[in-house]
Design a protein around this motif. Structure first.
Motif, PDB file in Angstrom:
ATOM      1  N   ALA A  86       0.857  -1.185   0.000  1.00 39.63           N
ATOM      2  CA  ALA A  86       0.000   0.000   0.000  1.00 39.63           C
ATOM      3  C   ALA A  86       0.892   1.233   0.000  1.00 39.63           C
ATOM      4  O   ALA A  86       1.966   1.225   0.600  1.00 39.63           O
ATOM      5  N   GLY A  87       0.493   2.240  -0.698  1.00 38.42           N
ATOM      6  CA  GLY A  87       1.235   3.491  -0.699  1.00 38.42           C
ATOM      7  C   GLY A  87       2.412   3.517  -1.649  1.00 38.42           C
ATOM      8  O   GLY A  87       3.121   4.507  -1.730  1.00 38.42           O
ATOM      9  N   ALA A  88       2.651   2.454  -2.395  1.00 39.08           N
ATOM     10  CA  ALA A  88       3.753   2.355  -3.368  1.00 39.08           C
ATOM     11  C   ALA A  88       5.123   2.525  -2.720  1.00 39.08           C
ATOM     12  O   ALA A  88       6.075   2.904  -3.373  1.00 39.08           O
ATOM     13  N   PHE A  89       5.238   2.249  -1.432  1.00 41.11           N
ATOM     14  CA  PHE A  89       6.529   2.385  -0.767  1.00 41.11           C
ATOM     15  C   PHE A  89       7.562   1.426  -1.347  1.00 41.11           C
ATOM     16  O   PHE A  89       8.719   1.767  -1.499  1.00 41.11           O
ATOM     17  N   GLY A  90       7.169   0.208  -1.679  1.00 39.43           N
ATOM     18  CA  GLY A  90       8.108  -0.767  -2.213  1.00 39.43           C
ATOM     19  C   GLY A  90       8.735  -0.302  -3.511  1.00 39.43           C
ATOM     20  O   GLY A  90       9.951  -0.258  -3.653  1.00 39.43           O
ATOM     21  N   MET A  91       7.894   0.046  -4.491  1.00 32.80           N
ATOM     22  CA  MET A  91       8.420   0.470  -5.779  1.00 32.80           C
ATOM     23  C   MET A  91       9.176   1.788  -5.658  1.00 32.80           C
ATOM     24  O   MET A  91      10.258   1.951  -6.223  1.00 32.80           O
ATOM     25  N   ASN A  92       8.630   2.728  -4.930  1.00 30.93           N
ATOM     26  CA  ASN A  92       9.287   4.034  -4.808  1.00 30.93           C
ATOM     27  C   ASN A  92      10.639   3.935  -4.119  1.00 30.93           C
ATOM     28  O   ASN A  92      11.610   4.543  -4.568  1.00 30.93           O
ATOM     29  N   THR A  93      10.735   3.168  -3.051  1.00 27.97           N
ATOM     30  CA  THR A  93      12.031   3.047  -2.379  1.00 27.97           C
ATOM     31  C   THR A  93      13.012   2.250  -3.233  1.00 27.97           C
ATOM     32  O   THR A  93      14.209   2.526  -3.226  1.00 27.97           O
ATOM     33  N   GLY A  94      12.520   1.277  -4.000  1.00 27.94           N
ATOM     34  CA  GLY A  94      13.397   0.544  -4.907  1.00 27.94           C
ATOM     35  C   GLY A  94      13.982   1.456  -5.973  1.00 27.94           C
ATOM     36  O   GLY A  94      15.176   1.376  -6.290  1.00 27.94           O
ATOM     37  N   LEU A  95      13.169   2.347  -6.524  1.00 31.24           N
ATOM     38  CA  LEU A  95      13.670   3.305  -7.519  1.00 31.24           C
ATOM     39  C   LEU A  95      14.658   4.284  -6.880  1.00 31.24           C
ATOM     40  O   LEU A  95      15.674   4.643  -7.487  1.00 31.24           O
ATOM     41  N   GLN A  96      14.361   4.702  -5.668  1.00 35.78           N
ATOM     42  CA  GLN A  96      15.298   5.596  -4.964  1.00 35.78           C
ATOM     43  C   GLN A  96      16.627   4.902  -4.713  1.00 35.78           C
ATOM     44  O   GLN A  96      17.694   5.509  -4.873  1.00 35.78           O
ATOM     45  N   ASP A  97      16.575   3.621  -4.329  1.00 31.57           N
ATOM     46  CA  ASP A  97      17.804   2.856  -4.128  1.00 31.57           C
ATOM     47  C   ASP A  97      18.622   2.822  -5.418  1.00 31.57           C
ATOM     48  O   ASP A  97      19.835   3.050  -5.407  1.00 31.57           O
ATOM     49  N   ALA A  98      17.946   2.494  -6.524  1.00 31.19           N
ATOM     50  CA  ALA A  98      18.647   2.375  -7.806  1.00 31.19           C
ATOM     51  C   ALA A  98      19.304   3.699  -8.191  1.00 31.19           C
ATOM     52  O   ALA A  98      20.461   3.731  -8.622  1.00 31.19           O
ATOM     53  N   HIS A  99      18.579   4.788  -8.020  1.00 32.52           N
ATOM     54  CA  HIS A  99      19.154   6.108  -8.342  1.00 32.52           C
ATOM     55  C   HIS A  99      20.337   6.412  -7.430  1.00 32.52           C
ATOM     56  O   HIS A  99      21.388   6.874  -7.879  1.00 32.52           O
ATOM     57  N   ASN A 100      20.182   6.141  -6.151  1.00 32.19           N
ATOM     58  CA  ASN A 100      21.217   6.444  -5.166  1.00 32.19           C
ATOM     59  C   ASN A 100      22.520   5.694  -5.468  1.00 32.19           C
ATOM     60  O   ASN A 100      23.600   6.286  -5.461  1.00 32.19           O
ATOM     61  N   ILE A 101      22.431   4.396  -5.747  1.00 26.58           N
ATOM     62  CA  ILE A 101      23.661   3.642  -5.990  1.00 26.58           C
ATOM     63  C   ILE A 101      24.185   3.872  -7.405  1.00 26.58           C
ATOM     64  O   ILE A 101      25.399   3.878  -7.634  1.00 26.58           O
ATOM     65  N   ALA A 102      23.302   4.107  -8.376  1.00 25.79           N
ATOM     66  CA  ALA A 102      23.741   4.260  -9.773  1.00 25.79           C
ATOM     67  C   ALA A 102      24.642   5.476  -9.955  1.00 25.79           C
ATOM     68  O   ALA A 102      25.706   5.370 -10.592  1.00 25.79           O
ATOM     69  N   TRP A 103      24.256   6.628  -9.410  1.00 28.39           N
ATOM     70  CA  TRP A 103      25.104   7.810  -9.630  1.00 28.39           C
ATOM     71  C   TRP A 103      26.434   7.669  -8.897  1.00 28.39           C
ATOM     72  O   TRP A 103      27.472   8.140  -9.354  1.00 28.39           O
ATOM     73  N   LYS A 104      26.418   6.970  -7.758  1.00 32.45           N
ATOM     74  CA  LYS A 104      27.665   6.767  -7.012  1.00 32.45           C
ATOM     75  C   LYS A 104      28.600   5.823  -7.761  1.00 32.45           C
ATOM     76  O   LYS A 104      29.801   6.077  -7.872  1.00 32.45           O
ATOM     77  N   LEU A 105      28.042   4.728  -8.295  1.00 28.44           N
ATOM     78  CA  LEU A 105      28.859   3.800  -9.082  1.00 28.44           C
ATOM     79  C   LEU A 105      29.423   4.498 -10.320  1.00 28.44           C
ATOM     80  O   LEU A 105      30.587   4.309 -10.672  1.00 28.44           O
ATOM     81  N   ALA A 106      28.586   5.310 -10.970  1.00 29.24           N
ATOM     82  CA  ALA A 106      29.044   6.029 -12.172  1.00 29.24           C
ATOM     83  C   ALA A 106      30.171   7.003 -11.823  1.00 29.24           C
ATOM     84  O   ALA A 106      31.170   7.091 -12.549  1.00 29.24           O
ATOM     85  N   ALA A 107      30.031   7.715 -10.717  1.00 28.56           N
ATOM     86  CA  ALA A 107      31.064   8.681 -10.319  1.00 28.56           C
ATOM     87  C   ALA A 107      32.385   7.980 -10.020  1.00 28.56           C
ATOM     88  O   ALA A 107      33.455   8.447 -10.429  1.00 28.56           O
TER      89      ALA A 107
END
Length: 123
Positions: A86-107
């Motif tokens: 409920a509340g899309a917390f699962g999908m939203n936090t998963g997308l936030q995780d992906a964004h958070n680690i992706a820019w760090k790995l790229a840097a």
């Protein structure tokens, strides 16, 4: 009240999340027939095409990994945390995780940051 979620609109499939209070109710009382009766009551009348396929109980809970990273392994999405549907917390936090680690790995990969930046994902 209840939560009614469109599961597959093309096939007319819906999921009804009905409240259940274990200290006051016996979970076996919510069989397919009773769930159908409650849904019709909630929508205000009979639903001639209603077919309840299954009924089951689940307890709302949340689980979060103790660590998000260990060495070169990084958890994200459902591998890192599970939330109630409920509340899309699962999908939203998963997308936030992906964004958070992706820019760090790229840097780190492009040499604009040291590998120490990756430790901030586990913070």
């Amino acid at each position: 009240g209840a939560v009614l979620v469109a599961h597959h609109m093309g096939r007319g499939e819906w999921v009804a999340q009905l409240p259940f209070f274990p200290p006051l109710q016996d979970g076996t009382a919510l069989d397919v027939a009773e769930c159908g009766r409650i849904i019709e009551e909630l929508v205000g009348g009979p639903l001639p095409d209603l077919s309840v396929c299954s009924a089951g109980a689940w307890r709302m809970s949340a689980k979060v990994a103790q660590r998000m990273s260990v060495g070169p392994v990084h958890l994200l999405g459902d591998a890192a945390h599970q939330f109630p549907p409920a509340g899309a917390f699962g999908m939203n936090t998963g997308l936030q995780d992906a964004h958070n680690i992706a820019w760090k790995l790229a840097a780190v990969h492009h040499g604009s940051a040291s590998e120490r930046l990756l430790s901030s994902y586990d913070a």
